[in-house]
Enzyme design. Structure first.
Site, mmCIF file in Angstrom:
data_model
loop_
_atom_site.group_PDB
_atom_site.id
_atom_site.type_symbol
_atom_site.label_atom_id
_atom_site.label_comp_id
_atom_site.label_asym_id
_atom_site.label_seq_id
_atom_site.Cartn_x
_atom_site.Cartn_y
_atom_site.Cartn_z
ATOM 1 N NE ARG A 28 -3.675 -0.780 2.117
ATOM 2 C CZ ARG A 28 -4.798 -0.164 1.396
ATOM 3 N NH1 ARG A 28 -5.622 -1.565 1.424
ATOM 4 N NH2 ARG A 28 -6.140 0.785 1.762
ATOM 5 C CG HIS A 503 -0.828 4.124 -39.101
ATOM 6 N ND1 HIS A 503 -1.797 4.847 -40.709
ATOM 7 C CD2 HIS A 503 -1.506 2.381 -39.474
ATOM 8 C CE1 HIS A 503 -2.517 3.392 -41.525
ATOM 9 N NE2 HIS A 503 -2.025 1.905 -40.350
#
Ligand code: F6R
Length: 607
Positions: A28, A503
């Site tokens: 955490r 692209h």
């Protein structure tokens, strides 16, 4: 984020118990840590910057005879990681102590008000206002700490889980929550209070989940009051996490252990949900009618989002229901058009991710049916869902999600088949289900290649730029593989649809750029081969993930990792294990700790 853990009881080693708990809560946060306990009747606060394990040595110079202690792991939100910003915070008199998980939104105005009244602040945190507010109401011998806490929290806006005690009464611990999780552990010789049940493993057999607004007094017994101040009873539940799942089991890191856990994790997620005749059954969904579902939304963050992306096509192909995966962190701020016959599937390992939780509120406000795939039982998200499918993969401690991902994908796939079958497609996914049952064994075969993946990581660990490319079933895996590498190794890793390279991104390719190409023998294999050739033509280096027996791909790749043969939809289970191992060994080669990547925490309970 942040982890809190406290103990009060007959044990005299409260400080060690509180510390042990925050070591189990390191997922955490771990940018700083602190603890307060009683030493010879006097309170002692110790704080360290960095790993909470550094507190161990600091504690060794005390005789540790305290029966109360509270401790905290920090993931900084307000104020840099430093000793002064680390919790516990104390009031001006140095007799009230508090640790906090959450965010106090109105801390600026409260801080100004308290400073005007003469309070002296020592940190830049939002938390410190809370302890000074308690001080405002607490008068030794006249008002109780409980009374002071109640009045203090009435002034707060935001989210909190607080553990508080005063050295005037070191037999009483107060635990109170609003918006942040807080659980009580009931041990044989005392009580624990923590952000998750992880610290209770091996110490407390039963636990109680506090609800929003609850305040618990722990002092030889548990007394709980609700938000209105009424004394109430909350049911104690049995803790079903085994000690073994919280330990590394001989592996150097939790991440590696959890990668190796995957055959079992996937089997557990499937257990009881596929019967011997291939029928799929989710007890959790009994009585749910999928016949009218018009659209499926899958919502999650990070790895859980990619699990959704991995399977969304299957909902369209097999169940013929339009399906779209959404990032919870974006979705919650949009004004989505939702319909009554939508079905929203939420995915969260921790069940505590704030963005996912808030997206769930948006969906609920529209009256849309919700189903969730969650690992941590009784977590905040699990409790808000209409139906919950638990992952059953045990604790996942490594910050980088591994086994939870594979389990989410397998459950989503079964769900897609289940929904398709319940809409009249009787044999939907029949072949895939047969093959799924063999996947744990095939993952075992990939795990046996871990040495090859270690060598590969050691060969490439000095490179700074990576593309992970894939198409169709390899697209989400490419993104998840890149996420794993960047989060534990801090190198630039981008997941891209292989067809998109021309692209724009292909402009980046040069001999220092490494491309991991996901190219099993599936329906887009030929397209992938063209894309690999395009990278090679620009002198880029290529590591391919290919199917065993592919005699050609080696000719156009610098390195190849061969995976056992399976069906098109299931290659991702094998590919991701190889990519997780690559990321793990890459971090180790760079001498980073993959269990504690910088700037990250496992439960993302802030925006
Ligand atoms: C990455 C990772 C995160 C989580 C994300 C959502 O390895 O672990 O991207 O997947 O923070 O967390 P949960 O699933 O707990 O909601």
């Amino acid at each position: 984020m942040c982890g809190i853990n406290g103990y009060v009881g007959k044990g005299r080693d409260a400080a060690l118990r509180a510390l042990d708990g925050i070591l189990k809560l390191k997922y955490r946060g771990y940018d700083s840590a602190g603890i307060v306990f009683q030493n010879g009747g006097e309170p002692v606060i110790l704080k360290v910057v960095g790993d909470p394990v550094n507190l161990e040595q600091r504690l060794s110079s005390f005789n540790l005879e305290s029966s109360i202690a509270i401790a905290h792991n920090r993931w900084a939100t307000h104020g840099v990681p430093s000793e002064e910003n680390a919790h516990p915070h104390s009031d001006c008199t140095g007799t009230i102590f508090l640790v906090h998980n959450g965010i106090i939104e109105n801390y600026r105005e409260l801080r100004d008000e308290l400073i005007a009244k003469g309070h002296v602040f020592r940190s830049q945190t939002d938390t410190e206002v809370a302890v000074h507010l308690v001080e405002e109401w607490y008068v030794k011998g006249k008002t109780s700490l409980e009374f002071a806490v109640k009045n203090a929290i009435a002034r707060l806006r935001g989210k909190w889980a607080f553990l508080i005690y005063t050295s005037d009464d070191p037999e009483t611990l107060i635990a109170t929550r609003f918006g942040s999780p807080l659980l009580l552990g009931i041990g044989e010789d005392g009580y624990y209070a923590a952000s998750s049940a992880a610290p209770f493993v091996g110490r407390a057999e039963n636990f109680i989940l506090l609800e929003d607004g609850d305040t618990a007094l722990l002092n030889g017994q548990v007394t709980i009051f609700d938000q209105e101040g009424r004394q109430i009873t909350r049911e104690a539940k049995k803790l079903d996490w085994e000690l073994e799942t919280a330990q590394r089991g001989g592996f150097p890191h939790f991440m590696l252990k959890e990668i190796f856990d995957q055959p079992d994790a996937i089997s557990n997620s499937m257990a009881g949900r596929i019967n011997p005749s291939g029928e799929i059954k989710f007890e959790e969904l009994d009585g749910v009618d999928f016949g009218e579902v018009g659209r499926i939304l899958i919502i999650g963050c990070g790895t859980s989002y990619f699990a959704g992306r991995q399977v969304e096509n299957l909902f369209e192909e097999i169940a013929e229901i339009p399906a779209k995966t959404e990032l919870a962190s974006e979705f919650r701020y949009r004004s989505p058009v939702l319909c009554k016959n939508d079905l929203a599937i939420f995915i969260s390992q921790s069940g505590e991710t704030t963005d996912t939780y808030e997206a769930l509120q948006v969906v609920k406000n529209h009256g849309v049916a919700t189903v969730g795939i969650v690992n941590v039982m009784n977590s905040s998200i699990a409790r808000e869902l209409d139906r919950v499918i638990y992952q059953r993969v045990g604790l996942e401690i490594g910050v980088a999600s591994t086994k939870a991902f594979s389990s989410q994908v397998v459950i989503l796939m079964l769900l897609a088949f289940h929904i398709a079958r319940s809409r009249g497609k009787k044999n939907a996914g029949e072949k895939a289900v047969d093959e799924l049952l063999k996947i744990p064994v095939k993952i075992g075969e990939v795990l046996r290649c871990s040495e090859q993946l270690q060598k590969l990581a050691e060969k490439y660990y000095k490179h700074k730029n990576f593309f992970f490319i894939g198409r169709k079933n390899g697209f989400a895996i490419a993104n998840e593989g890149a996420l794993k590498l960047k989060e534990v190794s801090y190198v630039h890793a981008e997941g891209y649809g292989a067809g998109e390279m021309k692209h724009g991104p292909i402009a980046l390719i040069d001999p220092s750029f490494v491309t991991l190409a996901i190219a099993p023998e599936d329906s887009v294999y030929r397209n992938m081969i063209s894309n690999i050739n395009e990278v090679r033509a620009r002198k880029g280096r290529v590591i391919s993930l290919a199917t065993e027996g592919d005699g050609d791909i080696g000719k156009i790749s610098d390195d190849v990792v061969y995976l056992p043969e399976t069906i098109e939809e299931l290659y991702p289970f094998l590919e991701i294990v190889a990519l997780q191992l690559f990321a793990y060994y890459f971090a180790v080669a760079l001498q980073y700790n993959p269990d504690q990547p910088r700037n990250l925490a496992k439960s993302v309970t802030v925006e």
